[in-house]
Scaffold this motif. Structure first.
Motif, mmCIF file in Angstrom:
data_model
loop_
_atom_site.group_PDB
_atom_site.id
_atom_site.type_symbol
_atom_site.label_atom_id
_atom_site.label_comp_id
_atom_site.label_asym_id
_atom_site.label_seq_id
_atom_site.Cartn_x
_atom_site.Cartn_y
_atom_site.Cartn_z
ATOM 1 N N ALA A 58 0.832 -1.199 0.000
ATOM 2 C CA ALA A 58 0.000 0.000 0.000
ATOM 3 C C ALA A 58 0.864 1.244 0.000
ATOM 4 N N ALA A 59 0.471 2.263 -0.739
ATOM 5 C CA ALA A 59 1.223 3.516 -0.794
ATOM 6 C C ALA A 59 0.937 4.330 0.468
ATOM 7 N N PRO A 60 1.957 5.030 0.992
ATOM 8 C CA PRO A 60 1.729 5.849 2.191
ATOM 9 C C PRO A 60 0.783 7.002 1.898
ATOM 10 N N GLY A 61 0.058 7.446 2.938
ATOM 11 C CA GLY A 61 -0.868 8.550 2.761
ATOM 12 C C GLY A 61 -0.137 9.874 2.653
ATOM 13 N N PRO A 62 -0.877 10.970 2.409
ATOM 14 C CA PRO A 62 -0.254 12.291 2.309
ATOM 15 C C PRO A 62 0.476 12.664 3.597
ATOM 16 N N LYS A 63 1.548 13.385 3.455
ATOM 17 C CA LYS A 63 2.333 13.797 4.620
ATOM 18 C C LYS A 63 1.554 14.817 5.452
ATOM 19 N N ALA A 64 1.570 14.627 6.766
ATOM 20 C CA ALA A 64 0.870 15.544 7.664
ATOM 21 C C ALA A 64 1.729 16.773 7.931
ATOM 22 N N LEU A 65 1.170 17.960 7.669
ATOM 23 C CA LEU A 65 1.855 19.205 7.997
ATOM 24 C C LEU A 65 1.680 19.553 9.470
ATOM 25 N N MET A 66 0.485 19.232 10.001
ATOM 26 C CA MET A 66 0.161 19.469 11.407
ATOM 27 C C MET A 66 -0.697 18.313 11.899
ATOM 28 N N ALA A 67 -0.457 17.863 13.132
ATOM 29 C CA ALA A 67 -1.210 16.730 13.659
ATOM 30 C C ALA A 67 -1.299 16.813 15.179
ATOM 31 N N ASN A 68 -2.144 15.973 15.750
ATOM 32 C CA ASN A 68 -2.366 15.924 17.193
ATOM 33 C C ASN A 68 -1.041 15.837 17.943
ATOM 34 N N GLY A 69 -0.843 16.747 18.892
ATOM 35 C CA GLY A 69 0.380 16.766 19.686
ATOM 36 C C GLY A 69 1.360 17.843 19.267
ATOM 37 N N ASP A 70 1.168 18.442 18.066
ATOM 38 C CA ASP A 70 2.065 19.505 17.600
ATOM 39 C C ASP A 70 1.773 20.811 18.327
ATOM 40 N N GLU A 71 2.779 21.678 18.380
ATOM 41 C CA GLU A 71 2.623 23.000 18.983
ATOM 42 C C GLU A 71 3.489 23.975 18.201
ATOM 43 N N SER A 72 2.861 24.969 17.570
ATOM 44 C CA SER A 72 3.601 25.909 16.737
ATOM 45 C C SER A 72 2.726 27.111 16.406
ATOM 46 N N GLU A 73 3.341 28.129 15.795
ATOM 47 C CA GLU A 73 2.594 29.290 15.342
ATOM 48 C C GLU A 73 1.693 28.942 14.161
ATOM 49 N N GLN A 74 2.106 27.951 13.362
ATOM 50 C CA GLN A 74 1.262 27.516 12.251
ATOM 51 C C GLN A 74 -0.031 26.891 12.777
ATOM 52 N N VAL A 75 0.076 26.131 13.882
ATOM 53 C CA VAL A 75 -1.114 25.559 14.513
ATOM 54 C C VAL A 75 -2.016 26.683 15.029
ATOM 55 N N ARG A 76 -1.413 27.718 15.592
ATOM 56 C CA ARG A 76 -2.205 28.862 16.077
ATOM 57 C C ARG A 76 -2.989 29.495 14.916
ATOM 58 N N GLU A 77 -2.332 29.644 13.751
ATOM 59 C CA GLU A 77 -3.011 30.208 12.584
ATOM 60 C C GLU A 77 -4.145 29.287 12.126
ATOM 61 N N LEU A 78 -3.879 27.985 12.113
ATOM 62 C CA LEU A 78 -4.923 27.024 11.754
ATOM 63 C C LEU A 78 -6.136 27.183 12.657
ATOM 64 N N GLN A 79 -5.909 27.273 13.959
ATOM 65 C CA GLN A 79 -7.007 27.395 14.912
ATOM 66 C C GLN A 79 -7.785 28.694 14.703
ATOM 67 N N ALA A 80 -7.082 29.785 14.395
ATOM 68 C CA ALA A 80 -7.755 31.059 14.148
ATOM 69 C C ALA A 80 -8.623 30.981 12.890
ATOM 70 N N ARG A 81 -8.126 30.291 11.868
ATOM 71 C CA ARG A 81 -8.901 30.141 10.637
ATOM 72 C C ARG A 81 -10.117 29.235 10.876
ATOM 73 N N LEU A 82 -9.934 28.169 11.635
ATOM 74 C CA LEU A 82 -11.063 27.284 11.958
ATOM 75 C C LEU A 82 -12.105 28.018 12.790
ATOM 76 N N ARG A 83 -11.656 28.952 13.600
ATOM 77 C CA ARG A 83 -12.584 29.759 14.394
ATOM 78 C C ARG A 83 -13.400 30.681 13.482
ATOM 79 N N GLN A 84 -12.750 31.244 12.448
ATOM 80 C CA GLN A 84 -13.476 32.050 11.468
ATOM 81 C C GLN A 84 -14.566 31.226 10.779
ATOM 82 N N LEU A 85 -14.268 29.944 10.552
ATOM 83 C CA LEU A 85 -15.189 29.047 9.860
ATOM 84 C C LEU A 85 -16.229 28.437 10.801
ATOM 85 N N LYS A 86 -16.251 28.909 12.069
ATOM 86 C CA LYS A 86 -17.228 28.467 13.072
ATOM 87 C C LYS A 86 -17.091 26.981 13.423
#
Length: 290
Positions: free
Chosen positions: A77-105
């Motif tokens: 089986a071929a490996p799945g797409p590479k994860a840029l961010m995942a459970n357990g990560d902590e970074s400014e990119q994660v903060r941006e993701l959370q802010a965007r998800l908040r915009q999307l309710k």
């Protein structure tokens, strides 16, 4: 000889206590300090979190085969797409993701920069809505879709001054008198027999001086206390783990989440904390969890 063994054991215990003290602790706590230490406060490890990272899971097991020159390497089986961010990560990119998800309710809590269970659930919901594999991790396709449907967060959105929404209580918070402290939502909920009495925003230690997680109890209290290491004021201190304490922080009130403690749990609402200080008793539980 027996006397030498006793001295060695005593010195070993003193060294262990000294190493356990954090920069947030009163100097000499547990080793000759006038402040009492509690021998019963033995933190227990909080339940571990499972990561859900696509691309890191093992391919489906295939039936065992004897070696054959006709075997094709493309059968695995071929490996799945590479994860840029995942459970357990902590970074400014994660903060941006959370802010965007908040915009999307999809989330209502303020961004924390930590990718935990709430972020995982929000990402899964987003992926399901838009026909993407609902892995809960952010690959390139998911990230591009999120960016395309939201705008670049402002500094106010990334670090809002508003009160954070309280996280779901840890199961250990559901009985008795408990300061239930969530690192993911950055909140403290004062609970009695499973009911929330009051809530407040909190701030934790940095990566170098982390706030310990687990089940503790209030060992002692001090309405007025000054750190003998950093000579900073720590009003309404409620010590729960070898020198780490819940206390008011004027720095947190002024700078918000741009700063960090030396391991203590900082509170920025002085009025709320003063009321909580009057209610909390020595021996009450403290639960710190993700």
């Amino acid at each position: 000889m027996q006397r030498q063994r006793t001295i060695v054991r005593t010195l070993g215990l003193a060294a262990a206590v000294a190493l356990a003290a954090t920069a947030c602790a009163p100097q000499g706590a547990g080793a000759g300090s006038a402040a009492p230490s509690s021998p019963t406060a033995s933190p227990t490890a909080s339940p571990s979190k499972q990561d859900d990272k696509p691309g890191e899971s093992s391919p489906s097991a295939s039936p065992s085969q004897s070696p054959s020159s006709s075997s094709s390497p493309s059968s695995s089986a071929a490996p799945g797409p590479k994860a840029l961010m995942a459970n357990g990560d902590e970074s400014e990119q994660v903060r941006e993701l959370q802010a965007r998800l908040r915009q999307l309710k999809l989330v209502s809590t303020a961004p924390t920069g930590f990718y935990g269970s709430k972020t995982t659930a929000a990402v899964k919901a987003f992926q399901s809505q838009h026909g993407l594999p609902a892995t809960g991790s952010v690959d390139e396709a998911t990230w591009q879709k999120v960016q395309g449907l939201s705008k670049k967060p402002t500094e106010q959105e990334l670090r809002p001054p508003t009160t954070n929404e309280v996280d779901a209580p840890d199961p250990r918070c559901m009985q008795g008198r408990v300061m239930c402290i969530s690192k993911e939502s950055r909140t403290l909920a004062w609970m009695i027999d499973g009911k929330v009495v009051s809530t407040m925003d909190v701030r934790f230690g940095s990566e170098n001086t982390p706030t310990r997680e687990g089940l503790f109890q209030v060992e002692w209290k001090a309405k007025q206390w000054t750190s003998t290491i950093y000579h900073t004021s720590m009003p309404y201190s409620m010590f729960f783990s070898q020198g780490q304490a819940v206390h008011y922080s004027s720095d947190f009130a002024a700078r918000g989440y741009d700063g960090a403690s030396h391991g203590c749990v900082n509170v920025r609402d002085k009025k709320k904390l003063s009321e909580l200080f009057d209610q909390v008793k020595v021996g009450d539980k403290v639960v710190v969890y993700w």
